[in-house]
Design an enzyme around this catalytic site. Sequence first.
Site, PDB file in Angstrom:
ATOM      1  N   LYS A  41      32.334  -7.278  -4.733  1.00  0.00           N
ATOM      2  CA  LYS A  41      31.306  -8.007  -5.497  1.00  0.00           C
ATOM      3  C   LYS A  41      30.648  -7.079  -6.499  1.00  0.00           C
ATOM      4  CE  LYS A  41      30.334 -11.290  -1.826  1.00  0.00           C
ATOM      5  NZ  LYS A  41      29.676 -11.451  -0.528  1.00  0.00           N
ATOM      6  N   GLN A  96      24.518 -10.653   2.713  1.00  0.00           N
ATOM      7  CA  GLN A  96      25.856 -10.817   3.298  1.00  0.00           C
ATOM      8  C   GLN A  96      25.747 -11.314   4.740  1.00  0.00           C
ATOM      9  OE1 GLN A  96      28.712 -10.397   1.574  1.00  0.00           O
ATOM     10  NE2 GLN A  96      30.041 -10.803   3.312  1.00  0.00           N
ATOM     11  N   ASP A 128      24.098 -17.942  -3.451  1.00  0.00           N
ATOM     12  CA  ASP A 128      24.986 -18.487  -2.416  1.00  0.00           C
ATOM     13  C   ASP A 128      24.805 -19.997  -2.264  1.00  0.00           C
ATOM     14  OD1 ASP A 128      26.752 -16.763  -1.043  1.00  0.00           O
ATOM     15  OD2 ASP A 128      25.099 -15.824   0.062  1.00  0.00           O
TER      16      ASP A 128
HETATM   17  N1  GUN Z   1      30.188 -13.644   4.287  1.00  0.00           N
HETATM   18  C1  GUN Z   1      31.448 -14.134   4.028  1.00  0.00           C
HETATM   19  N2  GUN Z   1      31.425 -14.935   2.945  1.00  0.00           N
HETATM   20  C2  GUN Z   1      30.146 -14.969   2.501  1.00  0.00           C
HETATM   21  C3  GUN Z   1      29.501 -15.617   1.410  1.00  0.00           C
HETATM   22  O1  GUN Z   1      30.100 -16.361   0.626  1.00  0.00           O
HETATM   23  N3  GUN Z   1      28.156 -15.384   1.296  1.00  0.00           N
HETATM   24  C4  GUN Z   1      27.476 -14.584   2.158  1.00  0.00           C
HETATM   25  N4  GUN Z   1      26.171 -14.423   1.945  1.00  0.00           N
HETATM   26  N5  GUN Z   1      28.053 -13.971   3.179  1.00  0.00           N
HETATM   27  C5  GUN Z   1      29.376 -14.157   3.346  1.00  0.00           C
END
Ligand code: GUN
Length: 298
Positions: free
Chosen positions: A54, A98, A121
């Site tokens: 990311k 996350q 998100d």
């Molecule tokens: N963990 C795995 N995929 C995601 C996601 O799309 N967002 C977040 N915040 N955590 C994750």
Amino acid sequence: MAASIIDGKAFAAKVREKVAEHVSRLKADHGITPGLAVVLVGEDPASQVYVRNKGKQTVECGMQSFEHKLPVDTPEADLLALVARLNADPAVHGILVQLPLPAHMNADAVINAIDPAKDVDGFHISNVGLLGTGQKSMVPCTPLGCLMMLREQLGSLSGLNAVVIGRSNIVGKPMAQLLLGESCTVTIAHSRTKDLPEVVRRADIVVAAVGRPQMVPGDWIKPGATVIDVGINRIDVPETGKTRLVGDVDYDSCAQVAGAITPVPGGVGPMTIACLLANTVTACCRANGLAEPEGLTA
Ligand code: GUN
């Protein structure tokens, strides 16, 4: 006839290109650089990989990346204090905490502490409610990526029968809301659904998001249907003694029947981070009262 393959890797590259163009314009015309803060608590290896990717892609698109890594035993109050600081920071337009969080934390409380306008998100309860009532919201990245691919493949989705297999808050439910917003007739199927093969056979669009390897065989698929496979499952291959990634649909048999299908890997997966970057630009534009990027929102 064999299905056409929906190339998520190439599509994600196009989305990132659009994001980068918009970021350049924001910088040149308004002196604004979109910023994304990613918070990782603990050292889960898969999460570390996601967070690194990311950050890398955020910078490649010309945006600022803020990474906050906290020890696994961080008290929840400290994480909430960090979220409050990020909420108040004008250089931060998007915040992602996350998941999964360590067991001693209440993930709902943490997510709902994020400013909904910065919730890239789309998990905050306000954004869930806005999406469910057809209002402007931040949209969860994976369903947004699926929607973009479906629009590109099919044009108008109006009136089509869509079956979403899986009812998670992160994929199944928001996906169903987005498809309803496109005027599809939507069914959410799940582990208790009766006659699942018959339900899936009626679908012009199948979105599989259950987390069960190769669960959907080709003889469940209506000829010509569009199949979007959200699953990423690692399975053993006894012949080689190695492992490989497969989706929730049985690719080989479904590709014989479907009109179009996403592969695993290289389908939905790459679209998720691309949509996170798109959401960050959208959040930045909204925060500054500027026009939103075209083609990057729901
Ligand atoms: N963990 C795995 N995929 C995601 C996601 O799309 N967002 C977040 N915040 N955590 C994750």
